[in-house]
Structures are given as C-alpha cells and as structure tokens.
Design an enzyme around this catalytic site. Structure first.
Site, PDB file in Angstrom:
ATOM      1  CB  CYS A 183      45.664 103.206   8.300  1.00  0.00           C
ATOM      2  SG  CYS A 183      43.974 102.951   7.723  1.00  0.00           S
ATOM      3  CG  ASP A 184      49.766 105.949  10.903  1.00  0.00           C
ATOM      4  OD1 ASP A 184      50.144 105.955   9.730  1.00  0.00           O
ATOM      5  OD2 ASP A 184      49.467 106.989  11.517  1.00  0.00           O
ATOM      6  CB  ILE A 185      49.079 100.365  14.417  1.00  0.00           C
ATOM      7  CG1 ILE A 185      49.286 101.544  15.371  1.00  0.00           C
ATOM      8  CG2 ILE A 185      49.478  99.061  15.111  1.00  0.00           C
ATOM      9  CD1 ILE A 185      48.414 101.517  16.604  1.00  0.00           C
ATOM     10  N   GLY A 188      52.713  99.473   9.846  1.00  0.00           N
ATOM     11  CA  GLY A 188      53.975  99.186  10.528  1.00  0.00           C
ATOM     12  C   GLY A 188      54.162  97.706  10.792  1.00  0.00           C
TER      13      GLY A 188
END
Length: 391
Positions: A183-185, A188
């Site tokens: 989810c973070d990547i 981003g």
C-alpha cells in the site's frame, strides 16, 4: 578524424545529460515510505528534492535496521538523490525559512494527517497564495475527506482494511500480511503520477493544484480481479492460495527437484503444455476445454499436473516450456534475483558512495527514457547536511 561539435550539438548533449525533471524543485515533508518514495522517483529523474526534517530525529526511517556503519540501509535506499534541511516548522524562524523555500519550489510532498499542515499555517491554501504555481501533493491513510480522514494509517493496517490481507496466504489459513509494503509503495507511485500530471496541467492552466492519494485508495485500486468479481455477483473473493482468480493453470508447481512457476494464459499454451507434460488426454477433456472451465475445475486439474511434473527435475521442464514459448521460471530468493545477469544488464543494481556507510548498492530505476538520464547523483543525505547550503 576529430570533428568539432557545433554549438547546437554541444547544447543537445548537455540537455541529454540532464534528467527529465531537471529544473523542478521539490520540498519533501514526509517520513517512512510512501511520501519519500514519491519524492525519490522525482529525484531520480533529475528533480532537486529538498527533504525537510525535524530537529534531532529527522525521518523516522533513519532508525530502521539493518544498518551500514550506523546508517539505515532502508533510509539510504529511498532517500537517495535528495538534500536534507532541518527546520522546526513550529518556530517562527523555521516557518519563515520554509516559506522562503516554497516561493521557489514547484512541488511540495507531505504525508501528515489531514489538517496538520493547516494547523501549522502551511496548508495548500496558504502556500498557493505565496506560489500559485505550486503543486501540493499529499498522502494519508484514508484520504483528506470522509469520516476516517483523521485516523492514522500504516501499511499493515490498510492491507487489512482494504481486503488485501484477506486474500493472501493458503486458502485454509489465517489472513497474511504481504511481506512488502504494497500500500505504501503503490500510494507513492500514484502520487508520483499525480504530481507529473499536475505539472503537465500547469503548462496549460498556468497554475498548480492539490494532488492527493491515500493508502486506502492504493490498496483498493490494486484489486482488479477481486473488484470485478464483487461487482459481478456481490460475493466476497475467496483465498486462492497459489491459484489465479481468472487464469488456469497459472501458479507454482513442484517438480521432482524444486518449485517452478508456470503461466498457461492462452489456449494455444494449454495445448502445448499438455503435450509437453504428457497430458494430451486433457486437451479433449470437457472439464478443461476452455480457460473458464479450467478455472472452475482447478482443484481437479492441479493434482493431475503435479503428478506429471513430479516425474522430472525443474531444468527438464523449464527447457521444454521455454522452447514452446510458455511463460515459466525458477523461484529465486531476492539476493539471487538481484545478482542475476538480467537484473544487472537492466541496471537494477547501482553503486553509491556514502560519506559514512561507504560503498553501498541501491536499486536502479524501473523505467528508462531514451533521451534523458536517470541516475544516482548523490547518496541519501545526512540529517541537516545541506542547511548551510540552502538556508
């Protein structure tokens, strides 16, 4: 014979040596992964990224193991090509220095909870008064609006909340967290696309705008097959283990020696695969006559394939599958994958010289431009390394 380059040719070579985003200035007020990853993507393509960090501690990722000579390896990887400035944004002086930087910036990237920048007097409305051309990019857990907007969100939490965790792992096992911060990547990456889109729109509109995404939207947007299934019949997608939701056979199989991946995503692949595996009788089997039928009857199909593949080592099968053009491959650990000639030839492993960590390596850029250079121009900065230079 030496031929002197014309002035136009020298200028062209000079421009080709620059990154595609050369001349774009980015102020990053972000920690952990999502925001810094977006800023790294922009920096890799030539943008001048100034990382604004808190006095004393800086980005929380500076404390994350493993370490190389005391420097965080994760921090160094996704904070390369940036400069670091320490500012106390709660102080009058720090705020004034930040606003001065904003006047010459093109982009601000931040990942505070919605409303935090506004409480500092540094929200989008305040900053666009100083710089109408500013692209203001934000990442949060659940988005800027809605009843959950004020909740903090980590990748772990959103993997569960968006449904990703309920899809992962063996079919009869507990929910599994994906071991990568997906989810973070993804957030981003989405924010990077948003920033580039807003910069392009600025050339037409003559002004910047707010760009926003969240871990919630990133996690949901990755579930293409799953969302299609929900929208078709309203039922919750089940865990599939190694199986694919829309293609069969398309998974990991065990051979006589170890595991391989096999993707039979086309009908002609199926015919060739059956011939290679000694399963020609399955071609005319009505249970497996089409991809949709193979998906529906996958539990009957897999044991037949496993029995066939167990007769020979993986090298035997991979050689024949590759010759037939059927996508297949070995299963490598990350260290082996990063040292494979394919990764090295594609410059996915690059060298970096860090003032404290010394000679290290970092991941390369996942996309390449033919006429603009993306490269490692500088290692991840030390905390406040560029205060004197920039302030």
């Amino acid at each position: 014979m030496y031929t002197k380059s014309t002035e136009a040719e020298v200028l062209e070579m000079s421009e080709l040596a620059k990154g595609a985003l050369d001349g774009i200035k980015v102020l990053e007020l972000a920690t952990f992964i999502a925001g810094p990853y977006c800023a790294m993507m922009l920096a890799d393509q030539g943008a001048d990224v100034i990382k604004i960090e808190r006095p004393g501690v800086g980005d929380e990722n500076r404390t994350e193991p493993p370490f190389i000579n005391g420097e965080s390896a994760p921090f160094m990887l996704w904070n390369r090509n940036k400069r670091s400035v320490v500012l106390d944004l709660k102080s009058k002086q720090g705020k004034a220095q930040f606003l001065k930087l904003v006047e010459g910036a093109d982009v601000v990237v931040e990942n505070f909870r919605p409303g935090a920048m506004e409480r500092l007097g540094l929200g989008y409305d305040a900053l666009k008064e100083r710089n109408p051309g500013l692209v203001y990019a934000s990442i949060s857990g659940y988005g800027r609006t809605g009843e959950m907007s004020q909740r903090g969100g980590f990748d772990l939490v959103l993997q569960g909340f968006t449904g990703l965790m309920a899809l992962t792992g063996p079919a009869d096992h507990v929910p599994h967290r994906l071991p990568i911060p997906v989810c973070d990547i993804a957030a981003g990456l989405y924010l990077t696309v948003g920033v580039l889109t807003a910069l392009q729109a600025r050339t037409r509109l003559g002004r910047g705008q707010r760009v926003e995404t969240s871990l919630l939207e990133a996690g949901l947007s990755l579930q293409l097959y799953e969302a299609a299934a929900v929208f078709s019949d309203g039922t919750a997608p089940k865990k599939l283990g190694q199986k694919h939701r829309g293609v069969a056979p398309y998974q990991v199989f065990c051979t006589q020696t170890d595991h391989i991946t096999v993707g039979v995503a086309q009908q002609n692949f199926w015919n060739h695969f059956c011939e290679i595996a000694g399963l020609s009788g399955l071609v005319g089997d009505p249970r497996f006559a089409s991809n949709a039928k193979r998906v529906a009857n996958i539990d009957e199909l897999v044991p037949l394939i496993e029995e066939a593949l167990a007769k020979h080592p993986s090298t035997y099968w991979l050689e024949r599958l590759d010759k037939a053009g059927i996508p297949s491959g070995v299963i490598q650990t990350t260290d082996v994958a990063l040292s494979h000639p394919a990764a090295l030839e594609r410059r996915m492993v690059l060298d970096v010289e860090h003032p404290i960590a010394g000679h290290t390596k970092t991941l390369g850029m996942a996309f390449k431009l033919s006429d603009s250079v993306a490269d490692i121009r500088r290692p991840a900065p030390l905390l406040g390394q560029h205060n004197e230079e920039l302030l």
